[in-house]
Design an enzyme around this catalytic site. Structure first.
Site, short mmCIF file in Angstrom:
data_model
loop_
_atom_site.label_atom_id
_atom_site.label_comp_id
_atom_site.label_asym_id
_atom_site.label_seq_id
_atom_site.Cartn_x
_atom_site.Cartn_y
_atom_site.Cartn_z
N GLY A 163 -4.85 -3.48 5.68
CA GLY A 163 -4.22 -4.99 5.01
C GLY A 163 -4.89 -6.09 5.22
O GLY A 163 -5.21 -6.83 4.37
N ARG A 164 -5.23 -6.16 6.33
CA ARG A 164 -5.95 -7.51 6.54
C ARG A 164 -7.05 -7.79 6.16
O ARG A 164 -7.96 -8.75 6.22
CB ARG A 164 -5.78 -7.98 8.19
CG ARG A 164 -6.23 -6.89 9.07
CD ARG A 164 -5.96 -7.17 10.45
NE ARG A 164 -6.51 -6.03 11.38
CZ ARG A 164 -5.83 -5.01 11.87
NH1 ARG A 164 -4.72 -4.61 11.12
NH2 ARG A 164 -6.21 -4.22 12.52
N HIS A 216 -4.12 -35.55 14.68
CA HIS A 216 -2.81 -36.48 14.74
C HIS A 216 -1.82 -35.59 15.16
O HIS A 216 -0.53 -35.76 15.04
CB HIS A 216 -2.42 -37.19 13.67
CG HIS A 216 -3.29 -38.32 13.35
ND1 HIS A 216 -3.46 -39.70 14.00
CD2 HIS A 216 -4.54 -38.37 12.46
CE1 HIS A 216 -4.42 -40.55 13.52
NE2 HIS A 216 -5.26 -39.63 12.57
N LYS A 245 8.75 -2.61 14.06
CA LYS A 245 9.51 -2.20 12.85
C LYS A 245 10.38 -1.01 13.45
O LYS A 245 11.55 -0.97 12.78
CB LYS A 245 8.53 -1.50 11.89
CG LYS A 245 7.66 -2.50 11.20
CD LYS A 245 6.48 -2.09 10.27
CE LYS A 245 5.57 -2.84 9.52
NZ LYS A 245 4.72 -2.50 8.61
N LYS A 286 0.71 -1.30 0.06
CA LYS A 286 0.03 0.10 -0.03
C LYS A 286 0.82 1.07 -0.02
O LYS A 286 0.59 2.23 -0.67
CB LYS A 286 -0.96 -0.06 1.36
CG LYS A 286 -2.00 1.02 1.39
CD LYS A 286 -2.85 0.92 2.49
CE LYS A 286 -3.90 2.00 2.75
NZ LYS A 286 -4.77 1.59 3.87
N GLU A 304 10.22 -5.72 4.46
CA GLU A 304 10.24 -6.93 3.85
C GLU A 304 9.90 -6.85 2.36
O GLU A 304 10.60 -7.51 1.59
CB GLU A 304 9.57 -7.92 4.65
CG GLU A 304 9.77 -7.90 6.25
CD GLU A 304 8.93 -6.91 6.97
OE1 GLU A 304 8.70 -7.30 8.25
OE2 GLU A 304 8.39 -6.09 6.39
N GLU A 354 -4.26 -9.36 15.28
CA GLU A 354 -3.86 -8.14 14.90
C GLU A 354 -5.01 -7.06 15.08
O GLU A 354 -4.68 -6.03 15.34
CB GLU A 354 -3.25 -8.04 13.37
CG GLU A 354 -2.41 -6.75 12.98
CD GLU A 354 -1.87 -6.74 11.76
OE1 GLU A 354 -0.56 -7.30 11.69
OE2 GLU A 354 -2.19 -6.38 10.60
#
Length: 577
Positions: free
Chosen positions: A302-303, A420, A536, A235, A241, A389
Site C-alpha cells: 500500500g505505502r 514559527h 484492526k 486492494k 474504513e 510503517e
C-alpha cells in the site's frame, strides 16, 4: 550509553528459539544480527568520538566529500555529525549486511517480503523497458502497461466529457476513497503539482479517508452527485474504513441522482463508481462494472503503491495521463540510479545510511522532514507512513529480537511555517535530525516587491540555507543563557531544480529506496505491517460492544470497560440534548 544510542549486544537474547518463518530462504540473508559484526562495533566506538559540527565544518575538504550530485539532485550531508571516515565505515556496514544483493533481489522480483510470501516489486510499476518477472515467473511489464493504457483511455473519456453520469451530465469532481497508502501518496502528488498544471486541464480531486462522518461531510459539501465520480481504492476491497465510506458515498450518490431525475441504483453505481482493487468478485457485488476495475499485482504494498492505479487513476483523472507518465519516468530514473550507482555516491544509500547512523548509533529517535515548498505540504505525512510503517520493527527478518534501535519517528511541515511552530524545540530543545528539501525555481510567478533586492522565492530559500547552519553552529551568549544555542544538531539538505511531475517521481522513489536501504542494513522486513493488523483485530471486538451498547460483551480489561461505560454515558446525554 542509551543517550548516545550505542546499545551493545548483551546476554539478554530470548532464551527460547525464535519461530522461523516458512518463506523461501534467500542467499542474500546474513545469519545473526548486524550488531554482532565488527563493522557495527567499529561504528559504535567511532560515533561518540566525533567532534562538534562547529569544528567539522571548518574542513573544506571534508565538506566537499559530503556533497553528492546525481540525476540533477544535490544532497549535502556535511552537517551530519560525521568525519570523513564515517560514511566509508557505514558503507562497509551496508556491504556486510548484503545491501547490494538484497537490492538486486528486490529488482529481480524475488519474494523478499518473507513474512507475507510476496515480492516488493513497486519498481516494476514505473519500468520503461526490459523484463520484470515475479519470482522467476511471468513478466509483469505487459500487464502493467496494459493497465496504464486502460487508465489513459478511461481518464480521457471522463475529462473530455464523453463519459457521463446516470443523468447525462459530465463529471466535474473525482472523489477518491481510500486510507493509508491508498490516500497519503496520491494526495501528496496531487497537491505538489496543483500549482503547475494548467487550470483548464483539471478536474477537482478530493480525498475521503477518515471514517469519521465529519470527513464525508466536509468532502461532499457543495458537491453535485450527478457530476461526481467516486474511485474506491482498496486492494482487498475489505479495508474497514474505506468500505464504510464507500457505502456511505454509494447511498449519497443514489439519493442525489434519484432526487434529480430518478434512476436505477445499478445504473447509478455503474456510471458514478469505479474501483482500484485486486478483488473483482467483491467489486462486482458492490455494483461496479468489471470493466471499470483497475487492477495491480499483490507484489505492490500500500505505502509503495502511488505508481500503481492507486495513484495513477485519480491523478490521471485530475491532470491527464501525460504528467503521470512523466512522474513514472522520474521514478524510473531514480530506480536506475539506485540500482547501478556505487554505494558511496548513491543518493538513496547515502540518505538511508545517514538516517541509520542518527537512529542506531547516535540514539536520535525522531526525524524532521522540512520541505521549503508549500506545494509539498503533504510530503511529510506520506513519508511518515512510508518510513514508520516500514521500519517500525523490533525483530529481524528471522524473528530475532533486535538489540539496537531501528526506525525513526517522522514529522514535518513546510518551511517557513514550521519555523514559527516547532523550530524552537529543534534549536534549543531535544536534538532532532532534520532533512531540508528545497527547489531552485518556484512553481508560481515569482514576486519581487518594490524596494526589495530579492524575490519571495529567494526569501524562502534564504531560510532554507540559514536554518541548517543555525542548527549546526549554534551561538554563545555569556551574558544571557536564554540566548545560548548549543549547535551540533545534525541535518542534511536536498536541492532539486524545480517541482515537476518528473522531479516528484524522483523524490518519491528516493525516499522509497531510502526506507528499503535502512531495512536491508538493519536486517528487518520493511514490507509488512503486523502492528497495523493487531489494532484492526482488537477494533472488531470493540465494534461488537458498541453495537450491543454493553462493555461486558467482550473480554476487556477493567480500564477499557470503565472507558466504554463513560462513552455510553456521554453519548446518551449528548443525544438527549
Amino acid at each position: 550509553l542509551r543517550q548516545s544510542g550505542i546499545l551493545q549486544a548483551t546476554e539478554i537474547r530470548k532464551k527460547q528459539a525464535p519461530q522461523q518463518h516458512q518463506a523461501r530462504d534467500l542467499t542474500t540473508r546474513m545469519p545473526g544480527l548486524i550488531s554482532s559484526t565488527a563493522e557495527y562495533a567499529a561504528l559504535a566506538k567511532h560515533a561518540p568520538e566525533v567532534g562538534h559540527l562547529k569544528e567539522l565544518l571548518q574542513n573544506a575538504e571534508r565538506n566537499k566529500g559530503m556533497l553528492v550530485e546525481a540525476e540533477g539532485i544535490v544532497l549535502d550531508y556535511s552537517r551530519q555529525r560525521m568525519t570523513a571516515e564515517t560514511m566509508p565505515m557505514l558503507v562497509k556496514l551496508a556491504e556486510k549486511a548484503g545491501l547490494e544483493g538484497k537490492r538486486d533481489a528486490m529488482f529481480g522480483g524475488v519474494k523478499i517480503n518473507a513474512t507475507e510470501g510476496r515480492a516488493a516489486y513497486h519498481v516494476a510499476l514505473r519500468a520503461q523497458e526490459g523484463t520484470y518477472p515475479v519470482d522467476g515467473g511471468a513478466d509483469q511489464l505487459p500487464f502493467i502497461r496494459g493497465v496504464l493504457d486502460k487508465i489513459e483511455v478511461f481518464s480521457e473519456k471522463v475529462r473530455s466529457g464523453s463519459w457521463v453520469g446516470a443523468t447525462g451530465k459530465k463529471m466535474k469532481t473525482i472523489l477518491a476513497i481510500g486510507i493509508g497508502g491508498s490516500y497519503l501518496g496520491p494526495e501528496f502528488v496531487y497537491e505538489s503539482l496543483k500549482a503547475s498544471q494548467p487550470s483548464a486541464t483539471k478536474l477537482d480531486l478530493k480525498f475521503l479517508a477518515n471514517v469519521d462522518p465529519v470527513d464525508f461531510q466536509r468532502q461532499t459539501e457543495g458537491l453535485d452527485a450527478e457530476t461526481t465520480l467516486a474511485v474506491v481504492v482498496s486492494k482487498s476491497f475489505t479495508t474497514a474504513e474505506t468500505m464504510a465510506n464507500a457505502k456511505v458515498v454509494k447511498a449519497w450518490l443514489a439519493e442525489g441522482v434519484k432526487k434529480s431525475q430518478g434512476g436505477v441504483d445499478t445504473e447509478i453505481i455503474r456510471k458514478h463508481v469505479v474501483a482500484v482493487s485486486t478483488q473483482k468478485e467483491l467489486t462486482s457485488k458492490f455494483g461496479i462494472d468489471p470493466e471499470n476495475v483497475f487492477e495491480f499485482g499483490d507484489y505492490v504494498g500500500g505505502r509503495f503503491s502511488v505508481h500503481s492505479p492507486v495513484g495513477m487513476l485519480p491523478l490521471a483523472l485530475a491532470y491527464g495521463m501525460a504528467p503521470c507518465r512523466q512522474f513514472l519516468a522520474g521514478a524510473h530514473a531514480m530506480d536506475q540510479h539506485f540500482k547501478t550507482a556505487p554505494l558511496a555516491s548513491n543518493l538513496p544509500v547515502v540518505l538511508g545510511l545517514c538516517g541509520l547512523y542518527n537512529s542506531t548509533f547516535l540514539g536520535y529517535e525522531c526525524k524532521a522532514l522540512l520541505p521549503y515548498a508549500q506545494s509539498l505540504l503533504r510530503f511529510p505525512a506520506h513519508v511518515q507512513q512510508l518510513d514508520c510503517e516500514s521500519n517500525g520493527k523490533s525483530v529481524s527478518l528471522e524473528g530475532e529480537p533486535l538489540d539496537f534501535s531501528a526506525g525513526e519517528v517522522v514529522f514535518g511541515e513546510p518551511g517557513t511555517n514550521g519555523q514559527h511552530s516547532f523550530y524552537q524545540l529543534l534549536h534549543q530543545g531535544r536534538v532532532v535530525p532534520c532533512e531540508f528539501v528545497g527547489f531552485a525555481k518556484s512553481q508560481a510567478a515569482d514576486v519581487t516587491l518594490e524596494g526589495s533586492s530579492v524575490s519571495n522565492h529567494d526569501e524562502l530559500m534564504a531560510n532554507f540555507f540559514a536554518q541548517p547552519d543555525a542548527l549546526a553552529l549554534g551561538k554563545d551568549d555569556p551574558a544571557n543563557p536564554h540566548k545560548v544555542f548549543s549547535g551540533n544538531r545534525p541535518s542534511l539538505s536536498i536541492l532539486l531544480p524545480e517541482i515537476s511531475p518528473f522531479t516528484m517521481g524522483q523524490l518519491l522513489a528516493l525516499y522509497e529506496h531510502r526506507v528499503a536501504v535502512q531495512g536491508f542494513v538493519w536486517g528487518i522486513n520493511s514490507f509488512d505491517q503486523e502492528g497495523v493488523q493487531l489494532g484492526k483485530a482488537l477494533a472488531k471486538q470493540v465494534l461488537k460492544a458498541l453495537a450491543e451498547k454493553s462493555s461486558t460483551s467482550g473480554s476487556f480489561n477493567s480500564s477499557t470497560v470503565a472507558l466504554l461505560d463513560k462513552y455510553f454515558e456521554l453519548a446518551a446525554a449528548a443525544t438527549q440534548k
